[in-house]
Write a protein that holds these residues in place. Sequence first.
Motif, PDB file in Angstrom:
ATOM      1  N   ALA A   1       0.832  -1.209   0.000  1.00  0.00           N
ATOM      2  CA  ALA A   1       0.000   0.000   0.000  1.00  0.00           C
ATOM      3  C   ALA A   1       0.869   1.263   0.000  1.00  0.00           C
ATOM      4  CB  ALA A   1      -0.937  -0.006   1.204  1.00  0.00           C
ATOM      5  N   LYS A   2       1.971   1.233   0.755  1.00  0.00           N
ATOM      6  CA  LYS A   2       2.877   2.387   0.776  1.00  0.00           C
ATOM      7  C   LYS A   2       3.539   2.584  -0.584  1.00  0.00           C
ATOM      8  CE  LYS A   2       6.922   4.397   3.058  1.00  0.00           C
ATOM      9  NZ  LYS A   2       7.544   4.781   1.769  1.00  0.00           N
ATOM     10  N   LEU A   3       3.969   1.490  -1.204  1.00  0.00           N
ATOM     11  CA  LEU A   3       4.593   1.593  -2.528  1.00  0.00           C
ATOM     12  C   LEU A   3       3.609   2.198  -3.539  1.00  0.00           C
ATOM     13  CD1 LEU A   3       6.435  -1.847  -2.661  1.00  0.00           C
ATOM     14  CD2 LEU A   3       7.523   0.414  -2.538  1.00  0.00           C
ATOM     15  N   ALA A   4       2.359   1.755  -3.473  1.00  0.00           N
ATOM     16  CA  ALA A   4       1.350   2.289  -4.390  1.00  0.00           C
ATOM     17  C   ALA A   4       1.151   3.792  -4.159  1.00  0.00           C
ATOM     18  CB  ALA A   4       0.033   1.538  -4.223  1.00  0.00           C
ATOM     19  N   ARG A   5       1.038   4.179  -2.901  1.00  0.00           N
ATOM     20  CA  ARG A   5       0.877   5.611  -2.591  1.00  0.00           C
ATOM     21  C   ARG A   5       2.060   6.421  -3.094  1.00  0.00           C
ATOM     22  NH1 ARG A   5      -0.730   3.632   2.392  1.00  0.00           N
ATOM     23  NH2 ARG A   5       1.253   4.196   3.345  1.00  0.00           N
ATOM     24  N   ASP A   6       3.263   5.905  -2.851  1.00  0.00           N
ATOM     25  CA  ASP A   6       4.478   6.632  -3.233  1.00  0.00           C
ATOM     26  C   ASP A   6       4.545   6.876  -4.745  1.00  0.00           C
ATOM     27  OD1 ASP A   6       5.254   6.645  -0.601  1.00  0.00           O
ATOM     28  OD2 ASP A   6       6.768   5.066  -0.803  1.00  0.00           O
ATOM     29  N   HIS A   7       3.901   5.985  -5.511  1.00  0.00           N
ATOM     30  CA  HIS A   7       3.973   6.091  -6.972  1.00  0.00           C
ATOM     31  C   HIS A   7       2.654   6.546  -7.598  1.00  0.00           C
ATOM     32  CE1 HIS A   7       8.022   4.469  -7.248  1.00  0.00           C
ATOM     33  NE2 HIS A   7       7.687   3.548  -6.374  1.00  0.00           N
ATOM     34  N   GLY A   8       1.737   7.023  -6.774  1.00  0.00           N
ATOM     35  CA  GLY A   8       0.500   7.586  -7.296  1.00  0.00           C
ATOM     36  C   GLY A   8      -0.436   6.571  -7.931  1.00  0.00           C
ATOM     37  N   LEU A   9      -0.419   5.339  -7.403  1.00  0.00           N
ATOM     38  CA  LEU A   9      -1.285   4.288  -7.938  1.00  0.00           C
ATOM     39  C   LEU A   9      -2.390   3.966  -6.942  1.00  0.00           C
ATOM     40  CD1 LEU A   9       1.533   1.977  -9.340  1.00  0.00           C
ATOM     41  CD2 LEU A   9      -0.034   3.404 -10.677  1.00  0.00           C
ATOM     42  N   ASP A  10      -3.586   3.737  -7.438  1.00  0.00           N
ATOM     43  CA  ASP A  10      -4.735   3.527  -6.562  1.00  0.00           C
ATOM     44  C   ASP A  10      -5.052   2.053  -6.300  1.00  0.00           C
ATOM     45  OD1 ASP A  10      -5.220   6.291  -6.371  1.00  0.00           O
ATOM     46  OD2 ASP A  10      -6.366   6.259  -8.254  1.00  0.00           O
ATOM     47  N   GLY A  11      -4.817   1.195  -7.274  1.00  0.00           N
ATOM     48  CA  GLY A  11      -5.266  -0.189  -7.168  1.00  0.00           C
ATOM     49  C   GLY A  11      -4.311  -1.046  -6.351  1.00  0.00           C
ATOM     50  N   LEU A  12      -4.871  -1.923  -5.523  1.00  0.00           N
ATOM     51  CA  LEU A  12      -4.084  -2.865  -4.727  1.00  0.00           C
ATOM     52  C   LEU A  12      -4.719  -4.245  -4.830  1.00  0.00           C
ATOM     53  CD1 LEU A  12      -3.375  -0.795  -1.478  1.00  0.00           C
ATOM     54  CD2 LEU A  12      -1.657  -1.635  -3.086  1.00  0.00           C
TER      55      LEU A  12
END
Length: 222
Positions: free
Chosen positions: A181-192
Amino acid sequence: MATDDPTTRLAAVSTSIAHAAELAGRKPESVTLIAVSKTKPPEEILPLLDAGQRVFGENRVQEAQGKWPALREAFPDAQVHLVGQLQSNKAEDAVALFDAIHSVDRLSLVTALGRAIDKLGKRPACFLQVNIGHEDQKGGCAIADLPGLITAARDAGLPLAGLMAVPPVETEAAPYFALLAKLARDHGLDGLSMGMSGDYDTAVMLGATHVRVGTALFGARK
């Protein structure tokens, strides 16, 4: 109705997802349940379709080609997601068949998918798979390689939906879900895309937008 009835299982999983979402202050409809129907014949998939489930997951292109065209004739609104590893030489077949691909994990596959998308004009949602536990036997790009893969996927025109991971087995999954979830946030991605039969409720509480549930819906695989 028997407790091992597929419809009963679907209701139980859906209720559990809704409960976890509410505990996390999320709307239940923000989570997509992917019923992982790999190895299951159409007659075992049909009860879930009849009960209203519309998103399914398959591991292999060839297996999905063998059963989903007929099922989609009967249920045109059904979606099929590829949740298993994908060979680059199957990229065009995958783009033609699937609504989403959850296992984009290397530059050669990004390139092959970009070409297939350009050729077919079909744009399945793409999740980049991260080897979140640094396991040699698992697919997924290394965490250190993720920024470069994201850039390559965007440059190739892939419809980038988010990140996917499978935590190491027999360990507490929550820290791995939190890291994804942190990696997604850091790269501006919403889907997990994270969480399976044994831990999907934890995944939902930590932000999963797609959970991949097989055994809890279909029973143990032979």
